[in-house]
Motif scaffolding. Structure first.
Motif, mmCIF file in Angstrom:
data_model
loop_
_atom_site.group_PDB
_atom_site.id
_atom_site.type_symbol
_atom_site.label_atom_id
_atom_site.label_comp_id
_atom_site.label_asym_id
_atom_site.label_seq_id
_atom_site.Cartn_x
_atom_site.Cartn_y
_atom_site.Cartn_z
ATOM 1 N N ASP A 77 -13.037 9.180 30.669
ATOM 2 C CA ASP A 77 -11.659 9.620 30.471
ATOM 3 C C ASP A 77 -10.779 8.560 29.820
ATOM 4 N N MET A 78 -11.362 7.405 29.451
ATOM 5 C CA MET A 78 -10.618 6.421 28.692
ATOM 6 C C MET A 78 -10.935 6.531 27.204
ATOM 7 N N VAL A 79 -11.806 7.453 26.850
ATOM 8 C CA VAL A 79 -12.188 7.657 25.458
ATOM 9 C C VAL A 79 -11.237 8.668 24.836
ATOM 10 N N PRO A 80 -10.714 8.417 23.613
ATOM 11 C CA PRO A 80 -9.796 9.371 22.996
ATOM 12 C C PRO A 80 -10.403 10.764 22.925
ATOM 13 N N SER A 81 -9.609 11.760 23.262
ATOM 14 C CA SER A 81 -10.123 13.131 23.253
ATOM 15 C C SER A 81 -9.242 14.086 22.476
ATOM 16 N N TYR A 82 -8.067 13.612 22.021
ATOM 17 C CA TYR A 82 -7.155 14.504 21.318
ATOM 18 C C TYR A 82 -7.138 14.168 19.836
ATOM 19 N N GLY A 83 -7.277 15.161 18.990
ATOM 20 C CA GLY A 83 -7.168 14.957 17.555
ATOM 21 C C GLY A 83 -8.437 14.368 16.962
ATOM 22 N N SER A 84 -8.318 13.898 15.712
ATOM 23 C CA SER A 84 -9.458 13.391 14.971
ATOM 24 C C SER A 84 -9.021 12.222 14.105
ATOM 25 N N LEU A 85 -9.896 11.257 13.933
ATOM 26 C CA LEU A 85 -9.597 10.118 13.071
ATOM 27 C C LEU A 85 -10.366 10.195 11.759
ATOM 28 N N SER A 86 -10.855 11.375 11.403
ATOM 29 C CA SER A 86 -11.708 11.499 10.219
ATOM 30 C C SER A 86 -10.929 11.783 8.944
ATOM 31 N N GLY A 87 -9.633 11.530 8.935
ATOM 32 C CA GLY A 87 -8.841 11.776 7.750
ATOM 33 C C GLY A 87 -9.124 10.775 6.644
ATOM 34 N N ASP A 88 -8.577 11.054 5.464
ATOM 35 C CA ASP A 88 -8.854 10.248 4.285
ATOM 36 C C ASP A 88 -7.555 9.713 3.710
ATOM 37 N N THR A 89 -7.597 8.477 3.247
ATOM 38 C CA THR A 89 -6.384 7.730 2.968
ATOM 39 C C THR A 89 -6.603 6.775 1.812
ATOM 40 N N VAL A 90 -5.528 6.409 1.105
ATOM 41 C CA VAL A 90 -5.597 5.292 0.167
ATOM 42 C C VAL A 90 -4.612 4.226 0.608
ATOM 43 N N TYR A 91 -4.943 2.986 0.276
ATOM 44 C CA TYR A 91 -4.069 1.873 0.605
ATOM 45 C C TYR A 91 -3.795 1.069 -0.666
ATOM 46 N N VAL A 92 -2.540 0.659 -0.829
ATOM 47 C CA VAL A 92 -2.117 -0.134 -1.980
ATOM 48 C C VAL A 92 -1.365 -1.360 -1.473
ATOM 49 N N ALA A 93 -1.726 -2.527 -1.973
ATOM 50 C CA ALA A 93 -0.987 -3.755 -1.688
ATOM 51 C C ALA A 93 -0.570 -4.377 -3.004
ATOM 52 N N ALA A 94 0.652 -4.856 -3.067
ATOM 53 C CA ALA A 94 1.138 -5.510 -4.280
ATOM 54 C C ALA A 94 2.037 -6.681 -3.911
ATOM 55 N N VAL A 95 1.891 -7.766 -4.644
ATOM 56 C CA VAL A 95 2.720 -8.960 -4.463
ATOM 57 C C VAL A 95 3.156 -9.431 -5.840
ATOM 58 N N ASP A 96 4.434 -9.809 -6.002
ATOM 59 C CA ASP A 96 4.883 -10.304 -7.304
ATOM 60 C C ASP A 96 5.196 -11.794 -7.232
ATOM 61 N N ARG A 97 5.565 -12.366 -8.363
ATOM 62 C CA ARG A 97 5.745 -13.820 -8.455
ATOM 63 C C ARG A 97 6.939 -14.316 -7.660
ATOM 64 N N CYS A 98 7.843 -13.401 -7.283
ATOM 65 C CA CYS A 98 9.022 -13.783 -6.496
ATOM 66 C C CYS A 98 8.779 -13.692 -4.992
ATOM 67 N N GLY A 99 7.557 -13.345 -4.609
ATOM 68 C CA GLY A 99 7.241 -13.244 -3.193
ATOM 69 C C GLY A 99 7.562 -11.900 -2.577
ATOM 70 N N ASN A 100 8.029 -10.931 -3.393
ATOM 71 C CA ASN A 100 8.196 -9.571 -2.881
ATOM 72 C C ASN A 100 6.820 -8.956 -2.682
ATOM 73 N N ALA A 101 6.680 -8.139 -1.662
ATOM 74 C CA ALA A 101 5.379 -7.544 -1.376
ATOM 75 C C ALA A 101 5.542 -6.134 -0.825
ATOM 76 N N ALA A 102 4.571 -5.293 -1.155
ATOM 77 C CA ALA A 102 4.552 -3.916 -0.658
ATOM 78 C C ALA A 102 3.218 -3.643 0.002
ATOM 79 N N SER A 103 3.290 -3.104 1.198
ATOM 80 C CA SER A 103 2.110 -2.628 1.915
ATOM 81 C C SER A 103 2.301 -1.124 2.068
ATOM 82 N N LEU A 104 1.544 -0.340 1.304
ATOM 83 C CA LEU A 104 1.771 1.103 1.181
ATOM 84 C C LEU A 104 0.521 1.878 1.543
ATOM 85 N N ILE A 105 0.663 2.793 2.478
ATOM 86 C CA ILE A 105 -0.442 3.668 2.886
ATOM 87 C C ILE A 105 -0.037 5.109 2.596
ATOM 88 N N GLN A 106 -0.932 5.857 1.958
ATOM 89 C CA GLN A 106 -0.600 7.225 1.548
ATOM 90 C C GLN A 106 -1.821 8.114 1.702
#
Length: 448
Positions: free
Chosen positions: A340-369
């Motif tokens: 009963d400590m094992v997850p039982s609701y829903g599913s983790l089998s979804g599909d996703t893309v991840y994007v990371a970007a950093v520029d020369r000024c130190g701005n950064a984006a961590s984007l999951i879609q």
């Protein structure tokens, strides 16, 4: 010299973009070279992925961001989760004889409004340097002129053949001339190109109002779906503060509810006393500890996580060191946890893309879609070229559950984006893609 096979570490002095497709990463890098910010680059990359990686992401899905401001060092959270339609009620689904939400088809496709585009527009309005039309240039070109089908995309078309063929627009897109898109063949989506152009010309209104929104609403209503024109006009992206935790000498930032970002911090708190760095990497003790920490954190997620606008989520308690001490008593180095400590609701089998970007000024984006499942609901919204997500399938139809379906509500999201600081400076920008999409994380690192 120690020579190893495999992909070498990529090093760059002025910026970096990473994603699961070379054409998308190249589009982001092109935007950086043109003077765009890391956020411009992330949008450009994600937009191209919506064209060339349609089995994992698209304009019909959701997105969540962490954005680091290079000047101030601040990290902010941007919520691009799609809200449930006004007609998406428990009683409406019960009237259709549904005891659970289907994974494919018009019902999951039209339960929640696409939220990713609103997040792009909002992120660009605050952090963009280039005009939106320039940022979306690559995506428009690939949708209009075509792109080569990869083995991976062709494989997913075959895997989802039956579901894709059940929708007329999906069948026309992925089975041109009646045959499945083959590796190396050129695939075009002129309808999607026109939708992108509408966004490039008119921003938020180009997607959530006007002809594009009207066509998505028309398609939904005529097909028996729940989305209506007014639902699109209510969709906005929301700024907020990230969750913050600490593992040893690293400060970790993650996305708050309705995403499961708190589970990352909870897991780190659970394993920290066990000195993971002293165990053999992927040895049995190491793996056993990680599995048990994940079981505990995901059990908490399944019981308590929901849209905080509709349910109280005790997130500060869940990410506290004190709570980890309490929950950590369940960890047993000699045996598996109780069932009963094992997850039982829903599913983790979804599909996703991840994007990371950093520029020369130190701005950064961590984007999951994501579209959630492969090709989302396998439904294309009329002549827009937009594949609609099935993230609404993650809602519960249990009236007692905090994640139950309600109008205007964002479903529990497995999407998370992460960042980390060391000694007060940005140290890592990272995220993990969907299980079927990739069996490894996609990440970008910056040390200064």
């Amino acid at each position: 010299m120690d020579i190893r096979t495999g992909r070498p570490v990529t090093l760059a002095p002025n910026g970096m973009v990473t994603s699961p497709h070379a054409l998308a990463s190249a589009a982001g890098l092109d935007v950086l070279r043109a003077g765009g910010s890391a956020i411009d680059a992330a949008i450009a990359t994600s937009a191209v992925l919506a064209v060339v990686y349609p089995h994992m992401t698209g304009l019909g899905g959701d997105a969540f961001w962490l954005i680091h401001d290079g000047a101030s060092g601040d990290i902010r959270y941007l919520n691009g989760g799609g809200k449930a339609a006004e007609g998406a009620t428990l009683s409406a689904l019960e009237a259709r004889g549904l005891q659970e939400i289907p994974l494919r088809g018009i019902v999951p496709a039209t339960l929640t409004v696409p939220g990713a585009v609103a997040s792009w527009i909002e992120a660009h309005s605050v952090h963009g340097r280039l005009p939106l039309c320039r940022v979306l240039e690559g995506a428009i070109a690939y949708a209009c002129d075509g792109f080569p089908v990869t083995d991976r995309l062709a494989g997913f078309v075959e895997i989802m053949r039956e579901d894709l063929l059940s929708d007329r627009e999906s069948a026309a897109l992925f089975f041109p001339q009646g045959a499945a898109a083959a590796p190396g063949a050129k695939l075009v989506n002129p309808n999607l190109a026109r939708t992108f152009q509408s966004i490039a010309d008119d921003g938020w209104q180009g997607f959530y109002e006007g002809p594009v929104a009207a066509e998505m609403a028309r398609f939904s209503e005529e097909a028996g779906g729940l989305l209506r024109l007014a639902d699109f006009s209510r969709q906005k992206a929301i700024w907020g503060e990230p969750l913050v935790g600490r593992y040893r000498d690293v400060t970790v930032f993650n996305t708050p509810p309705p995403t499961q970002g708190f589970t990352v911090l909870e897991m780190l708190n659970l394993i920290e006393p066990h000195e993971l760095h002293r165990k053999d990497f992927l040895g049995p003790d190491h793996v056993h500890l990680l599995v048990q920490a994940k079981q505990i954190a995901y059990h908490d997620r399944d019981e308590m996580l929901a849209d905080p606008g509709f349910a109280e989520v005790p997130v500060e308690r869940l990410i506290s060191k004190e709570y980890a001490v309490e929950r950590g008593r369940l960890i047993d180095g000699r045996a598996a946890l109780q069932w009963d400590m094992v997850p039982s609701y829903g599913s983790l089998s979804g599909d996703t893309v991840y994007v990371a970007a950093v520029d020369r000024c130190g701005n950064a984006a961590s984007l999951i879609q994501s579209l959630y499942g492969a090709f989302g609901a396998c439904v294309v919204a009329g002549n827009t070229g937009v594949i609609l997500q099935n993230r609404g399938a993650y809602f519960s139809l249990d009236r007692r559950h905090p994640n139950r379906l309600e109008p205007g509500k964002i479903p529990l999201h497995t999407l998370i984006a992460s960042m980390a600081k060391r000694d007060g400076k940005l140290w890592s920008v990272l995220g993990c893609m969907g299980r079927m999409a990739s069996r490894k994380s996609s990440s970008s690192f910056m040390r200064r």
